[in-house]
Design a protein around this motif. Structure first.
Motif, PDB file in Angstrom:
ATOM      1  N   SER A 192      -0.167  12.197  -9.042  1.00 18.18           N
ATOM      2  CA  SER A 192      -1.132  13.271  -8.839  1.00 18.18           C
ATOM      3  C   SER A 192      -0.448  14.629  -8.698  1.00 18.18           C
ATOM      4  O   SER A 192      -1.018  15.657  -9.064  1.00 18.18           O
ATOM      5  N   LEU A 193       0.785  14.632  -8.207  1.00 21.01           N
ATOM      6  CA  LEU A 193       1.527  15.882  -8.029  1.00 21.01           C
ATOM      7  C   LEU A 193       2.222  16.346  -9.300  1.00 21.01           C
ATOM      8  O   LEU A 193       2.262  17.540  -9.590  1.00 21.01           O
ATOM      9  N   THR A 194       2.779  15.409 -10.069  1.00 19.11           N
ATOM     10  CA  THR A 194       3.644  15.792 -11.189  1.00 19.11           C
ATOM     11  C   THR A 194       3.156  15.327 -12.551  1.00 19.11           C
ATOM     12  O   THR A 194       3.568  15.869 -13.573  1.00 19.11           O
ATOM     13  N   TYR A 195       2.273  14.319 -12.589  1.00 22.35           N
ATOM     14  CA  TYR A 195       1.922  13.701 -13.864  1.00 22.35           C
ATOM     15  C   TYR A 195       0.514  13.118 -13.771  1.00 22.35           C
ATOM     16  O   TYR A 195       0.326  11.895 -13.836  1.00 22.35           O
ATOM     17  N   PRO A 196      -0.520  13.960 -13.624  1.00 23.12           N
ATOM     18  CA  PRO A 196      -1.889  13.468 -13.378  1.00 23.12           C
ATOM     19  C   PRO A 196      -2.393  12.468 -14.417  1.00 23.12           C
ATOM     20  O   PRO A 196      -3.217  11.601 -14.095  1.00 23.12           O
ATOM     21  N   GLU A 197      -1.893  12.560 -15.656  1.00 26.23           N
ATOM     22  CA  GLU A 197      -2.360  11.653 -16.700  1.00 26.23           C
ATOM     23  C   GLU A 197      -2.040  10.201 -16.382  1.00 26.23           C
ATOM     24  O   GLU A 197      -2.700   9.280 -16.857  1.00 26.23           O
ATOM     25  N   LEU A 198      -1.027   9.977 -15.540  1.00 21.09           N
ATOM     26  CA  LEU A 198      -0.618   8.609 -15.244  1.00 21.09           C
ATOM     27  C   LEU A 198      -1.609   7.870 -14.359  1.00 21.09           C
ATOM     28  O   LEU A 198      -1.643   6.640 -14.364  1.00 21.09           O
ATOM     29  N   VAL A 199      -2.382   8.586 -13.557  1.00 20.41           N
ATOM     30  CA  VAL A 199      -3.266   7.917 -12.610  1.00 20.41           C
ATOM     31  C   VAL A 199      -4.218   6.976 -13.338  1.00 20.41           C
ATOM     32  O   VAL A 199      -4.426   5.833 -12.939  1.00 20.41           O
TER      33      VAL A 199
ATOM     34  N   LEU B 104       0.821  -1.208   0.000  1.00 17.58           N
ATOM     35  CA  LEU B 104       0.000   0.000   0.000  1.00 17.58           C
ATOM     36  C   LEU B 104       0.855   1.259   0.000  1.00 17.58           C
ATOM     37  O   LEU B 104       0.524   2.246  -0.670  1.00 17.58           O
ATOM     38  N   GLN B 105       1.947   1.240   0.728  1.00 18.71           N
ATOM     39  CA  GLN B 105       2.797   2.422   0.800  1.00 18.71           C
ATOM     40  C   GLN B 105       3.484   2.704  -0.537  1.00 18.71           C
ATOM     41  O   GLN B 105       3.643   3.856  -0.928  1.00 18.71           O
ATOM     42  N   VAL B 106       3.878   1.639  -1.244  1.00 20.84           N
ATOM     43  CA  VAL B 106       4.460   1.830  -2.573  1.00 20.84           C
ATOM     44  C   VAL B 106       3.388   2.311  -3.549  1.00 20.84           C
ATOM     45  O   VAL B 106       3.639   3.177  -4.404  1.00 20.84           O
ATOM     46  N   GLN B 107       2.189   1.764  -3.418  1.00 22.90           N
ATOM     47  CA  GLN B 107       1.079   2.226  -4.260  1.00 22.90           C
ATOM     48  C   GLN B 107       0.820   3.703  -4.025  1.00 22.90           C
ATOM     49  O   GLN B 107       0.638   4.474  -4.983  1.00 22.90           O
ATOM     50  N   ARG B 108       0.800   4.109  -2.760  1.00 26.20           N
ATOM     51  CA  ARG B 108       0.579   5.517  -2.447  1.00 26.20           C
ATOM     52  C   ARG B 108       1.702   6.379  -3.019  1.00 26.20           C
ATOM     53  O   ARG B 108       1.456   7.480  -3.539  1.00 26.20           O
ATOM     54  N   ALA B 109       2.942   5.895  -2.942  1.00 24.82           N
ATOM     55  CA  ALA B 109       4.068   6.651  -3.483  1.00 24.82           C
ATOM     56  C   ALA B 109       3.893   6.874  -4.982  1.00 24.82           C
ATOM     57  O   ALA B 109       4.124   7.983  -5.490  1.00 24.82           O
TER      58      ALA B 109
ATOM     59  N   TYR C   8     -10.172   2.693  -3.952  1.00 28.29           N
ATOM     60  CA  TYR C   8      -9.525   1.379  -3.966  1.00 28.29           C
ATOM     61  C   TYR C   8     -10.410   0.316  -4.607  1.00 28.29           C
ATOM     62  O   TYR C   8      -9.922  -0.632  -5.247  1.00 28.29           O
ATOM     63  N   ALA C   9     -11.749   0.458  -4.442  1.00 25.65           N
ATOM     64  CA  ALA C   9     -12.678  -0.587  -4.873  1.00 25.65           C
ATOM     65  C   ALA C   9     -12.760  -0.723  -6.392  1.00 25.65           C
ATOM     66  O   ALA C   9     -13.379  -1.669  -6.889  1.00 25.65           O
ATOM     67  N   LEU C  10     -12.135   0.211  -7.139  1.00 25.28           N
ATOM     68  CA  LEU C  10     -12.050   0.009  -8.581  1.00 25.28           C
ATOM     69  C   LEU C  10     -11.224  -1.231  -8.899  1.00 25.28           C
ATOM     70  O   LEU C  10     -11.419  -1.863  -9.941  1.00 25.28           O
ATOM     71  N   GLY C  11     -10.298  -1.578  -7.995  1.00 21.40           N
ATOM     72  CA  GLY C  11      -9.548  -2.815  -8.158  1.00 21.40           C
ATOM     73  C   GLY C  11      -8.396  -2.726  -9.125  1.00 21.40           C
ATOM     74  O   GLY C  11      -8.230  -3.603  -9.980  1.00 21.40           O
ATOM     75  N   SER C  12      -7.559  -1.699  -9.001  1.00 20.18           N
ATOM     76  CA  SER C  12      -6.422  -1.541  -9.907  1.00 20.18           C
ATOM     77  C   SER C  12      -5.426  -2.675  -9.703  1.00 20.18           C
ATOM     78  O   SER C  12      -5.516  -3.463  -8.753  1.00 20.18           O
ATOM     79  N   SER C  13      -4.435  -2.739 -10.581  1.00 14.30           N
ATOM     80  CA  SER C  13      -3.435  -3.802 -10.501  1.00 14.30           C
ATOM     81  C   SER C  13      -2.579  -3.684  -9.242  1.00 14.30           C
ATOM     82  O   SER C  13      -1.929  -4.652  -8.838  1.00 14.30           O
ATOM     83  N   PHE C  14      -2.569  -2.515  -8.602  1.00 16.90           N
ATOM     84  CA  PHE C  14      -1.835  -2.343  -7.351  1.00 16.90           C
ATOM     85  C   PHE C  14      -2.501  -3.083  -6.194  1.00 16.90           C
ATOM     86  O   PHE C  14      -1.856  -3.482  -5.238  1.00 16.90           O
ATOM     87  N   LEU C  15      -3.807  -3.226  -6.256  1.00 12.13           N
ATOM     88  CA  LEU C  15      -4.578  -3.719  -5.117  1.00 12.13           C
ATOM     89  C   LEU C  15      -4.226  -5.167  -4.794  1.00 12.13           C
ATOM     90  O   LEU C  15      -4.000  -5.986  -5.697  1.00 12.13           O
ATOM     91  N   ASP C  16      -4.203  -5.477  -3.517  1.00 16.91           N
ATOM     92  CA  ASP C  16      -3.990  -6.856  -3.092  1.00 16.91           C
ATOM     93  C   ASP C  16      -5.040  -7.756  -3.748  1.00 16.91           C
ATOM     94  O   ASP C  16      -6.236  -7.457  -3.679  1.00 16.91           O
ATOM     95  N   PRO C  17      -4.632  -8.841  -4.407  1.00 15.08           N
ATOM     96  CA  PRO C  17      -5.597  -9.691  -5.132  1.00 15.08           C
ATOM     97  C   PRO C  17      -6.742 -10.195  -4.268  1.00 15.08           C
ATOM     98  O   PRO C  17      -7.876 -10.314  -4.744  1.00 15.08           O
ATOM     99  N   GLU C  18      -6.476 -10.474  -3.001  1.00 14.82           N
ATOM    100  CA  GLU C  18      -7.535 -10.964  -2.131  1.00 14.82           C
ATOM    101  C   GLU C  18      -8.553  -9.863  -1.836  1.00 14.82           C
ATOM    102  O   GLU C  18      -9.761 -10.112  -1.792  1.00 14.82           O
ATOM    103  N   VAL C  19      -8.075  -8.624  -1.647  1.00 16.25           N
ATOM    104  CA  VAL C  19      -8.989  -7.502  -1.435  1.00 16.25           C
ATOM    105  C   VAL C  19      -9.814  -7.258  -2.695  1.00 16.25           C
ATOM    106  O   VAL C  19     -11.022  -7.004  -2.621  1.00 16.25           O
ATOM    107  N   ARG C  20      -9.180  -7.346  -3.872  1.00 21.06           N
ATOM    108  CA  ARG C  20      -9.909  -7.168  -5.130  1.00 21.06           C
ATOM    109  C   ARG C  20     -10.978  -8.241  -5.291  1.00 21.06           C
ATOM    110  O   ARG C  20     -12.114  -7.933  -5.661  1.00 21.06           O
TER     111      ARG C  20
END
Length: 363
Positions: free
Chosen positions: A58-65, A47-52, A332-344
């Protein structure tokens, strides 16, 4: 991955800024874990790497989100509607796109409880985003529903952004799309409202407006990290959850989005007006509302208003369920590839289960 590389390579200086912020945040996360091994840790390393990553974007490259702008084939998203670009009519995308404009499979009367059209409102503070940016998530939900014998179709509404028109243009566009579904014969018992962030708030405002216009309520709503409190109560003194969420600029950007939504001081509405803020509705005025599923991360800036909405639904006697996922970030509930598979997996089951339960309750 190829799309991501194209996005990164076309703006090298911006990419360098993004990578610097991202790598610096990851280094700090690792150093804290190394130098303070006994210090309590709230969020997992994943989660911390996902947040990073997301906060750096969101700060430097919003298109990437969400890797905007979106380009895709008509097989994945078919444009529909009668919008003419000046605020009249409505436009949206059917997902999967191979349904084209043929909604006949969804117009059975009475509904057999095995087919559903999800009318979707995307997030972005009403000022950003587009209707096709969640296609991979929608395709995943369609596949998940198919496993349970449900034919699922998304109609994602391309409502006007607040840079084009303030409230109520967004709500009016969503309601027009809902009217279209009803007019072509889709039963309200086979329609679910769904949205994330501002889109979640838009689903609530549209359901309230539907009742005002004499339209039936949809079968249910699914609200992902809904943002609805235009009074900014949770931002008085600053919202501390920006320290654990990825929307690092929320303390300044959210008030800006509110001003744009209300019309930069030109609106007759204030942020605590019940017409724009459902949290200021009386319980008695909500008793007719459709069942509400609220999915919110415990580490995100919309946590308090999600809890407040669930509490108001309880007072109003509205069927609802509030899911607060430990340590998770905004939408988080969109279920991106970052999300823990069990949570998704668990969240997808909750989404599809809510749809199945409420469209079948009418059979």
């Amino acid at each position: 991955m190829a799309h991501l590389l194209v996005v990164l390579l076309r703006a090298p200086f911006q990419t360098c800024a993004f990578l610097y912020v991202f790598i610096a945040q990851v280094v700090l996360v690792l150093l804290k874990r190394l130098l303070l091994p006994h210090f309590p840790i709230y969020q997992s390393l994943r989660l911390q790497v996902q947040r990073a990553y997301l906060s750096s974007a969101s700060l430097t490259y919003p298109e990437l989100v969400h890797r905007l702008p979106v380009t895709t084939s008509e097989q994945r998203a078919q444009r529909v509607g009668n919008g003419n670009g000046n605020g009249n009519g409505w436009t949206g995308y059917l997902i999967p796109g191979h349904h084209d404009q043929d909604l006949r499979p969804f117009t059975q009367t009475p509904p057999d409880g095995s087919r559903c059209v999800v009318l979707y409102a995307h997030g972005g503070g009403y000022a950003r985003g587009e209707a096709r940016m969640y296609i991979p998530y929608m395709e995943r939900w369609v596949a998940c529903a198919a496993e349970q014998g449900i034919l699922l179709l998304f109609l994602s509404v391309e409502y006007p952004l607040t840079s084009e028109a303030p409230h109520p243009a967004q709500r009016d566009s969503f309601i027009k799309a809902y009217r279209h579904l009803l007019e072509v014969g889709v039963s309200p018992e086979s329609i679910v409202f769904m949205g994330d962030s501002a889109g979640g708030g838009l689903c609530i405002l549209s359901a309230l407006e539907a009742e005002k216009q004499g339209l039936p309520q949809p079968a249910a709503s699914i609200l992902i990290s809904p943002w609805m409190d235009m009074s900014l109560r949770s931002f008085q003194g600053g919202n501390a959850l920006v320290e654990t969420d990825y929307v690092a600029t929320a303390n300044t950007s959210v008030p800006m989005f509110v001003r744009m939504f209300l019309g930069q001081g030109q609106s007759q509405h204030k942020g605590d007006s019940p017409d724009v803020n459902p949290l200021y509705r009386t319980p008695e005025s909500l008793r007719y509302l459709n069942p509400q599923l609220v999915l919110v991360g415990a580490a995100e800036f919309t946590l308090q208003e999600s809890k407040d909405w669930a509490a108001l639904c309880l007072k109003a006697g509205v069927e609802h369920e509030l899911v607060v996922e430990w340590g998770q970030l905004h939408v988080y509930a969109l279920g991106s590839s970052f999300l823990d598979p069990e949570v998704r997996r668990k969240t997808d089951q909750k989404v599809v289960g809510w749809i199945s339960r409420h469209i079948k309750s009418y059979t």
